[in-house]
Structure formats: structure tokens, C-alpha cells
Design an enzyme around this catalytic site. Sequence first.
Site, PDB file in Angstrom:
ATOM      1  N   HIS A 100       0.870  -1.099   0.129  1.00 27.32           N
ATOM      2  CA  HIS A 100       0.063   0.066  -0.216  1.00 27.32           C
ATOM      3  C   HIS A 100       0.467   1.742   0.081  1.00 27.32           C
ATOM      4  CE1 HIS A 100       0.934  -1.001   4.037  1.00 27.32           C
ATOM      5  NE2 HIS A 100       1.167   0.328   4.217  1.00 27.32           N
ATOM      6  N   HIS A 102       0.903   4.761   0.484  1.00 25.71           N
ATOM      7  CA  HIS A 102       0.355   6.270   2.297  1.00 25.71           C
ATOM      8  C   HIS A 102       0.634   7.651   0.772  1.00 25.71           C
ATOM      9  CE1 HIS A 102       0.356   4.276   5.724  1.00 25.71           C
ATOM     10  NE2 HIS A 102       1.581   3.947   5.301  1.00 25.71           N
TER      11      HIS A 102
END
Length: 137
Positions: A100, A102
Site C-alpha cells: 500500500h 500512503h
Amino acid sequence: MDEDCIFCKIAKGDIPSAKVYEDENTLAFLDIGPVNKGHTLVIPKRHSETLLHMDERDACHVMKTVQLVADAVKKATKAEGFNVLMSNFKAAGQVVPHAHIHIIPRFPNDGFKHWEQSNYEEGEMEEVASKITDELS
Ligand code: 5GP
Ligand code: ZN
């Protein structure tokens, strides 16, 4: 899909999220513990643990979504800038083992600290660079 993965469950819709963007390959949703309001996570829908586990297509899809969503986050939060960060492996602070990225909207004096910098001894920089280029050849 990894049955035990929280972000796979979010991608599948089994766990609710504040979704801001979705396409065939990627999903963007708000981080539950934001550094600043609007802090967003972009994930590939296909489970991959880190950047190094993602195939090239997913890496490209994710970065395209990061660019699109970062612009919207910046405008929506009236941020003056944003950081794009990715933690890979536990040693780097990765907590959720589904890759992932950010997107963190930034404001002047918002208190979010950057890393401390160090320096190289004489000749050390060339040595390190050459070890990396050896790995690439
Ligand atoms: P990491 O340290 O692995 O890069 O960051 C994981 C991030 O995922 C953290 O910032 C954390 O707040 C966020 N997070 C963990 N669980 C959930 C969840 O169930 N929903 C959402 N929206 N964010 C989560
Ligand atoms: Zn997953």
C-alpha cells in the site's frame, strides 16, 4: 485474495472503508489513523505483500492511481503539499502485509517529522553505489 489479509477484505468489500477511488486493478481509501485528515492509502486489488512482490503491471496501475488521487486529496484538503510513502517489510515499519502507498496531505508546521539524515565516510558512497549497481547487472 489472501483469506487473512485485512486489505484484501477491504478490496472485496467484506470490511467497510471510506473509499475514494476504485478501478479494475486498484482501490484508494482513507487511512483509519490519519497523519492528517485526508491521508489516503492506494492498494493493488490483487494481493501482493510488498513492492517487490507486485508484478510490473500492478506497480504501474498503483502509481497511476497514486498520481490521480494525490491531486484530488491535495485539492480537497486544501493541502500545500503531500508525501507519498511506502513501507516495505517489517524493518521499514510495514504493519499490514498487503502492499500500500500512503498519500499524506501536508500543511505548513503540521508537525509530521521527516527522517534524520546521516553521512558517508570518504569513499563509502562509491562503494555502496557499486554494490547496488552490481545487483542490477
Ligand atoms: P503501514 O505501517 O503498514 O505502512 O501502514 C498501515 C496503515 O493501515 C496504517 O496507517 C493504519 O492506520 C492503516 N490501517 C490498518 N488497518 C486499517 C483498516 O482496517 N482500515 C483502514 N482504513 N486503514 C487501516
Ligand atoms: Zn491482501
